[in-house]
Design a protein around this motif. Structure first.
Motif, PDB file in Angstrom:
ATOM      1  N   PHE A 281      16.747  57.921   8.709  1.00 46.97           N
ATOM      2  CA  PHE A 281      15.307  58.428   8.774  1.00 46.97           C
ATOM      3  C   PHE A 281      15.253  59.384   9.867  1.00 46.97           C
ATOM      4  O   PHE A 281      14.792  60.427   9.566  1.00 46.97           O
ATOM      5  N   SER A 285      13.601  63.192   9.076  1.00 44.29           N
ATOM      6  CA  SER A 285      12.235  63.098   9.603  1.00 44.29           C
ATOM      7  C   SER A 285      11.952  64.637  10.155  1.00 44.29           C
ATOM      8  O   SER A 285      12.784  65.487  10.346  1.00 44.29           O
ATOM      9  N   LYS A 286      10.544  64.872   9.847  1.00 41.24           N
ATOM     10  CA  LYS A 286      10.286  66.205  10.599  1.00 41.24           C
ATOM     11  C   LYS A 286       9.550  65.975  11.954  1.00 41.24           C
ATOM     12  O   LYS A 286       9.519  67.356  12.787  1.00 41.24           O
ATOM     13  N   THR A 287       9.511  64.679  12.419  1.00 38.24           N
ATOM     14  CA  THR A 287       8.961  64.766  13.835  1.00 38.24           C
ATOM     15  C   THR A 287       9.994  64.471  14.652  1.00 38.24           C
ATOM     16  O   THR A 287      10.081  64.598  15.783  1.00 38.24           O
ATOM     17  N   THR A 307      11.222  63.407  19.764  1.00 35.70           N
ATOM     18  CA  THR A 307       9.837  63.312  19.062  1.00 35.70           C
ATOM     19  C   THR A 307       8.954  64.486  19.509  1.00 35.70           C
ATOM     20  O   THR A 307       9.129  64.839  20.610  1.00 35.70           O
ATOM     21  N   GLU A 358       7.669  56.745   9.094  1.00 35.87           N
ATOM     22  CA  GLU A 358       7.579  58.015   8.130  1.00 35.87           C
ATOM     23  C   GLU A 358       6.394  58.242   7.424  1.00 35.87           C
ATOM     24  O   GLU A 358       5.913  59.553   7.394  1.00 35.87           O
TER      25      GLU A 358
END
Lengths: 362, 362
Positions: A281, A285-287, A307, A358
């Motif tokens: 994940f 993830s884009k974060t 993050t 997510e």
């Protein structure tokens, strides 16, 4: 009623059987029994034999109960270092062990890697004069980990008399150590053992004991009630010097029995699978992104992610869904999150966390 | 189910509200919360403010949580004694504090009274050079006690810079100390507070802090994580250095709140009445007699009796009726019994014990 699932890196989620063991403890009045009674000695022996089985601990190792892993740092230096210790440092807890040695007046040396990076062990030279080599298998602050195969190289690197210490505070029983290649491993019960805090476990072999006796023989102070000879004199009869955290020793014995029933290998395999789900994940993830760059140095038990959304914001959102992750450590408080992946965390809970992160943050 | 009533001198009977507080702790998942969280800080502050109220502790006192009273001995010597301490010794625990000072390389002096005897304070001369004067308000091993009025004489006897330490491990909150006449008092929670073991409470004033800072200023080692400056830096923000026994700190706060509701004076009065009933029995018994000859030196909280029936026999008989007393300490194991008279022991329970002892042994 608090239904939150704690993915904080310790204290964390209690092992699922702890509430029922606590009920038994209350019914059996374990909190009232004397620490000099036969009943206590059996509780103590049960915890120790369970740990020996779970960790496959050889007979030349002792199991000692202290108040915390923080205390182990102090006792290790007092009992095993006359002049000089050598520390691998790549985060706040390995740094703290190094500082402890300095505070106790020893000439501590360190080999440093940046926060969140692992070590290239082949590059490290251990000073000939180092009496204790402090390795960190799992740096709880940064999520960087040192593979057991790399730990095993230090016996050859260090002088034959040097004692190899391994911080496995937030990973044991995950790493399957070769106890012949190290001299001491220590752990805190509020991490992977899923217990209420207030107990540190110090595993050490006869070389550590001999060193303490040698220092004592030279007329040096190795402490008082928690010097190794004092600790061992009581451990031999399944007791402690002081009145200990009896309840936690009882609970440890029960939880370790549960873990043995499940099997160390199953626990490790589950940890690997849950860790793989989390890292997969983080990669997509884009974060979030894994804070430790090199995959082989990524902790399986305390997973740290960078993050772009502040950690406090993330926990505000997660609280709505009865979940919490750890914030980053120290100056990384808002810029990182830490996700505990302990035996207490079921695959279902981990999946739910990943899914929610997510959904909320992408 | 264990229905035994423990009159053992600690660990002992839990305070009657502990099981329900433990249920709340489990429901609220107190074992999972971070020791760096706001919630923990509130738990910590609640315990401290409750203790301040119960003990009428002045503002110049700090409240510190350690692992045990045994640890307090070590930290007291490390932080408050450069060269010399002076100890009143009349039993095994006061002797142990004296030995701790020696093990830490200090020149410890002692003034000794025979096991089971109190001190005639007027006879005692405190060396000018003593930096710490160790008094024992209640000697758990022998049942000898030092009245508060006698404790208060030591400020004049000792040098103005000397720090007066009082062991109240198995008596607080019974003795109403004049905190202006002493500098430090310490206690264990598994005695009169009726809690599971694994927590020591160290009360100390600014003079103890200043002394630690002075030693540090001289370049001397005062320990590492539990040096006074380190302990205080965290206590100021309602935290501890290491991950502590969070559950016990929570339970302490709850039990102290219960005790405050009842009131310290009521607790003391009940203790006096229960102690009077026990001593009256010991005086008329043909099997037992008070081990401490002089009535003013007899402990009200840990009552020791000589017995002509071996202690182990007595406990075998009492077990049939779901009761247990403590055996004698050390070489007095069979020749004495110890009866805890703690706030957890109700007047009804004490009466039942006295009645049964009288029935069985006369």
């Amino acid at each position: 009623m608090n239904n939150k699932i704690y993915f904080t890196p310790g204290p964390s989620e209690l092992y699922p059987t702890v509430p029922q063991h606590m009920q038994t403890a209350l019914q059996q009045k374990i909190g009232s029994i004397s620490h000099r009674s036969k009943q206590f000695q059996e509780i103590y022996a049960h915890a120790v034999s369970g740990l020996r089985q779970l960790l496959q601990l050889p007979d030349n190792y002792e199991v000692l109960f202290l108040a915390s892993a923080t205390e182990v740092w102090e006792r290790a230096i007092q009992n095993n270092v006359e002049h000089e210790s050598f520390h691998l440092v790549n985060g706040s807890f390995s740094e703290r062990f190094y500082e402890t040695a300095q505070e106790l007046g020893r000439a501590a040396q360190k080999y440093e890697a940046p926060f969140g990076q692992g070590f290239d062990v082949n590059d490290i030279e251990v000073p000939e004069t180092a009496e204790l080599v402090a390795l960190i298998q799992n740096e709880t602050s940064s999520g960087a980990s040192l593979p057991v195969s790399e730990i095993n190289k230090f016996r050859e690197k260090a002088s034959p008399d040097a004692l190899i210490y391994v911080d496995a505070v937030s990973s044991l029983p995950y790493p399957a150590f070769d106890f012949g290649k190290v001299d001491s491993v220590y752990v805190s019960v509020q991490k992977c053992f899923g217990l209420p805090a207030g107990l540190g476990v110090w595993l050490l072999n006869e070389r550590c004991v001999a060193k303490a006796e040698a220092l004592l023989g030279k007329g040096l102070s190795i402490g008082s009630y928690h010097s190794l000879p004092s600790l061992l004199s009581k451990a031999k009869v399944n007791q402690t010097v002081e009145t200990p955290n009896v309840l936690d020793i009882y609970l440890l014995g029960q939880v370790v029995e549960d873990m043995n029933r499940k099997g160390a290998e199953t626990i490790r395999q589950e940890a690997d699978e849950k860790a793989a789900a989390i890292y997969a994940f983080l990669e997509r993830s884009k974060t979030f992104s894994p804070a430790v760059e090199s995959p082989e140095h990524r902790s399986r038990t305390t997973i740290v992610a960078n993050t772009t959304v502040p950690a406090s914001e993330i926990n505000k959102w997660l609280a709505e869904f009865n979940m919490a992750v750890g914030s980053g450590y120290g100056k990384h408080k808002e810029g990182q999150i830490r996700i505990a992946n302990f035996p207490a965390h079921s695959p279902e809970q981990v999946n739910k966390l990943v899914q929610k992160l997510e959904e909320l943050f992408g």
